[in-house]
Design a protein around this motif. Structure first.
Motif, short mmCIF file in Angstrom:
data_model
loop_
_atom_site.label_atom_id
_atom_site.label_comp_id
_atom_site.label_asym_id
_atom_site.label_seq_id
_atom_site.Cartn_x
_atom_site.Cartn_y
_atom_site.Cartn_z
N LEU A 1 19.50 -59.95 53.85
CA LEU A 1 20.22 -59.86 52.59
C LEU A 1 21.52 -60.65 52.69
O LEU A 1 22.23 -60.58 53.69
N SER A 2 21.81 -61.42 51.65
CA SER A 2 23.06 -62.16 51.61
C SER A 2 23.59 -62.16 50.18
O SER A 2 22.82 -62.03 49.22
N ILE A 3 24.89 -62.32 50.04
CA ILE A 3 25.52 -62.35 48.72
C ILE A 3 26.63 -63.40 48.73
O ILE A 3 27.36 -63.52 49.71
N ILE A 4 26.69 -64.15 47.67
CA ILE A 4 27.73 -65.16 47.49
C ILE A 4 28.41 -64.89 46.15
O ILE A 4 27.74 -64.66 45.13
N GLY A 5 29.73 -64.91 46.16
CA GLY A 5 30.51 -64.81 44.93
C GLY A 5 31.38 -66.04 44.79
O GLY A 5 31.93 -66.54 45.77
N TYR A 6 31.50 -66.52 43.58
CA TYR A 6 32.32 -67.72 43.39
C TYR A 6 32.81 -67.83 41.95
O TYR A 6 32.25 -67.23 41.02
N ASP A 7 33.88 -68.60 41.81
CA ASP A 7 34.41 -69.02 40.52
C ASP A 7 35.06 -70.38 40.75
O ASP A 7 35.04 -70.90 41.88
N PRO A 8 35.62 -71.02 39.73
CA PRO A 8 36.19 -72.35 39.95
C PRO A 8 37.27 -72.41 41.02
O PRO A 8 37.51 -73.47 41.62
N SER A 9 37.92 -71.29 41.32
CA SER A 9 39.04 -71.32 42.26
C SER A 9 38.65 -71.01 43.70
O SER A 9 39.42 -71.27 44.62
N GLY A 10 37.48 -70.42 43.94
CA GLY A 10 37.12 -70.08 45.31
C GLY A 10 35.71 -69.51 45.42
O GLY A 10 35.03 -69.28 44.41
N ALA A 11 35.29 -69.28 46.69
CA ALA A 11 33.95 -68.75 46.94
C ALA A 11 33.95 -68.00 48.25
O ALA A 11 34.77 -68.27 49.15
N TRP A 12 33.05 -67.03 48.38
CA TRP A 12 32.91 -66.26 49.61
C TRP A 12 31.43 -65.92 49.81
O TRP A 12 30.65 -65.94 48.87
N SER B 1 33.81 -58.09 40.39
CA SER B 1 33.73 -57.98 38.93
C SER B 1 33.87 -59.32 38.23
O SER B 1 33.46 -59.46 37.08
N GLY B 2 34.45 -60.30 38.87
CA GLY B 2 34.67 -61.59 38.23
C GLY B 2 33.82 -62.68 38.84
O GLY B 2 33.29 -62.56 39.94
N GLY B 3 33.66 -63.79 38.10
CA GLY B 3 32.92 -64.94 38.59
C GLY B 3 31.42 -64.72 38.59
O GLY B 3 30.87 -63.85 37.92
N ILE B 4 30.73 -65.54 39.38
CA ILE B 4 29.27 -65.52 39.47
C ILE B 4 28.87 -64.94 40.82
O ILE B 4 29.47 -65.26 41.85
N THR B 5 27.82 -64.12 40.82
CA THR B 5 27.30 -63.51 42.04
C THR B 5 25.87 -63.97 42.27
O THR B 5 25.05 -63.95 41.35
N TRP B 6 25.59 -64.37 43.50
CA TRP B 6 24.23 -64.77 43.89
C TRP B 6 23.77 -63.87 45.03
O TRP B 6 24.32 -63.91 46.12
N ILE B 7 22.76 -63.06 44.75
CA ILE B 7 22.17 -62.18 45.76
C ILE B 7 20.83 -62.77 46.18
O ILE B 7 20.01 -63.11 45.33
N ASN B 8 20.62 -62.88 47.48
CA ASN B 8 19.36 -63.42 47.98
C ASN B 8 18.69 -62.42 48.90
O ASN B 8 19.30 -61.91 49.85
N VAL B 9 17.43 -62.11 48.60
CA VAL B 9 16.61 -61.24 49.43
C VAL B 9 15.58 -62.12 50.12
O VAL B 9 14.72 -62.70 49.47
N SER C 1 25.91 -68.79 35.56
CA SER C 1 24.77 -68.34 36.36
C SER C 1 23.49 -69.10 36.01
O SER C 1 22.61 -69.27 36.86
N ASP C 2 23.37 -69.55 34.75
CA ASP C 2 22.17 -70.30 34.36
C ASP C 2 22.08 -71.62 35.12
O ASP C 2 20.98 -72.06 35.48
N TYR C 3 23.21 -72.24 35.40
CA TYR C 3 23.19 -73.49 36.16
C TYR C 3 22.80 -73.23 37.61
O TYR C 3 22.10 -74.04 38.23
#
Length: 325
Positions: free
Chosen positions: A3-14, A30-38, A140-142
Motif C-alpha cells: 500500500l502506498s499513498i501520495i498527496g500533492y498540490d502545486p506547492s508540494g508533494a509527499w 484534506s487538501g490537494g490530490i491524493t493517490w492511493i495505490n494497492v 485528479s482526472d489528469y
C-alpha cells in the motif's frame, strides 16, 4: 499486498508506504490530490472493504476489481468513475505478461489497483515528487489520464517486441528442420487474439469517457483523452496488422513445405521413371524360357547391362533437355 499513498498540490508533494489499510487511510490529507495505490490483490478482501466504506465504493465495483479476468470497461457512479483495463508488458525473458489495472476516480482522489507487484507506475511518482510537467497543477482526472497513458504507452513497447518475434517467424518459415515453428506460431496467434480482446473494448471505453457529462472529468481534459483514444486506435490497428502478417507467414511456411514435398516427389518420380524400362528388361530375361535366343549368347549378360546403362543415360539427358531436372 503493498500500500502506498501520495498527496500533492502545486506547492508540494509527499509519499508514504503503509502496512495496513488503517495506517494508509491515516495519512490522508484534506487538501490537494491524493493517490492511493494497492499493489497485489491476493488476500486483500478485508482491506478493500475498509477502503470501500471510506470512499463509498459499490460492492459490484469491488467484485470487478477482484475479478482479474474482467474485460475492460468504464462505469459512472454518483461519486466516482470506475475504469478497469489491462496492462501489457514484456518481461526480462521477452515473454508478454498481462495483468489487470483498475482505477477509481473521485473529485480529489485516485485509487489504483494492480493485480501483481511491480514498479510500473514509478515514472509517474517521480514526476509528481519532482514536480515534472503539469501533473501537480492539474486535478485528479489528469492523474487518472496519466496512469492510463502510461499503461497504453506500454502497449507499444510490448507490440514492438511482438513485431521482432514476427520477423523471426518470417525467417523460420522457410526452414525445413524447425519442429517448434507451428506450435510457436499458434501461441503467438493466441496472444494477439488475447491482446485484441483487450485493446478494442478499451477504444470504446475511452470514447464513452469522452462523452460523459460529469463534474469529475474537466472539459480541459478532452484533448488528452482524444490523444489517448488515437493511441489505442493505433495499437488496435497494429494488432490487426500483426495478425495479418502471421497469416502470411503461415502461408509462406505452407508453400515452403509444399515446395519441398514437390521436390521430393519429383526426384522419386524421376527415379521411378528411369527404373521402369530397366525393370522391364530384367523381367523379360527373368522368365527362364528355354527357347529365348539371347540365353545362349556368350556376351548376353554384358550386352544387357550395356543396354540398361544406355537407357539410363539417355533418359537423364532427355530430362535435362526438358529442364525437368
Amino acid at each position: 499486498m503493498q500500500l502506498s499513498i501520495i498527496g500533492y498540490d502545486p506547492s508540494g508533494a509527499w509519499m508514504r508506504q503503509a502496512g495496513t489499510m488503517e495506517e494508509l487511510l491515516g495519512y490522508r490529507s484534506s487538501g490537494g490530490i491524493t493517490w492511493i495505490n494497492v499493489n497485489g490483490l491476493k488476500d486483500c478482501g478485508e482491506a478493500l472493504s475498509r477502503l470501500s466504506e471510506t470512499y463509498g465504493v459499490h460492492p459490484l465495483t469491488l467484485e470487478d476489481i477482484l475479478n482479474t479476468e474482467h474485460r475492460p470497461k468504464v462505469e459512472e457512479f454518483d461519486d466516482y468513475i470506475f475504469i478497469t483495463f489491462k496492462l501489457i508488458k514484456a518481461n526480462s525473458e521477452r515473454r508478454i505478461e498481462i495483468e489487470q489495472v483498475s482505477i477509481i476516480l473521485t473529485k480529489d482522489t485516485v485509487i489504483t489497483f494492480q493485480e501483481s507487484h511491480g514498479p510500473f507506475f514509478e515514472p509517474i511518482r517521480r514526476r509528481i515528487l519532482g514536480n515534472v510537467g503539469r501533473i501537480r497543477k492539474m486535478g485528479s482526472d489528469y492523474l487518472a489520464y496519466a496512469i492510463m497513458d502510461s499503461v497504453i504507452d506500454g502497449y507499444f513497447v510490448a507490440l514492438d517486441d511482438i513485431g521482432t518475434k514476427i520477423e523471426d517467424f518470417e525467417d523460420r518459415a522457410i526452414l525445413d528442420n524447425d519442429a517448434s515453428f507451428i506450435p510457436d506460431l499458434q501461441d503467438m496467434k493466441q496472444l494477439l487474439l488475447k491482446i485484441r480482446r483487450i485493446v478494442w473494448p478499451l477504444r470504446e471505453n475511452l470514447s464513452s469517457l469522452q462523452r460523459m457529462e460529469t463534474p469529475l472529468v474537466n472539459e480541459n481534459l478532452d484533448p488528452f483523452l482524444k490523444d489517448l483514444y488515437d493511441n489505442v486506435l493505433q495499437a488496435a490497428e497494429t494488432v490487426e496488422t500483426y495478425r495479418e502478417l502471421l497469416s502470411g507467414v503461415l502461408e509462406v511456411n505452407m508453400s515452403a513445405v509444399s515446395n519441398r514435398m514437390n521436390s521430393v516427389m519429383k526426384v522419386l518420380t524421376i527415379i521411378s521413371t528411369i527404373f521402369i524400362p530397366i525393370t522391364f528388361i530384367v523381367g523379360v530375361y527373368g522368365m527362364n524360357f528355354s527357347n529365348m535366343p539371347e540365353l545362349d549368347y556368350p556376351y548376353a549378360y554384358y550386352v544387357t547391362w550395356g543396354v540398361m546403362f544406355v537407357i539410363v543415360i539417355g533418359m537423364i539427358v532427355y530430362f535435362k533437355r526438358k529442364k525437368w531436372i
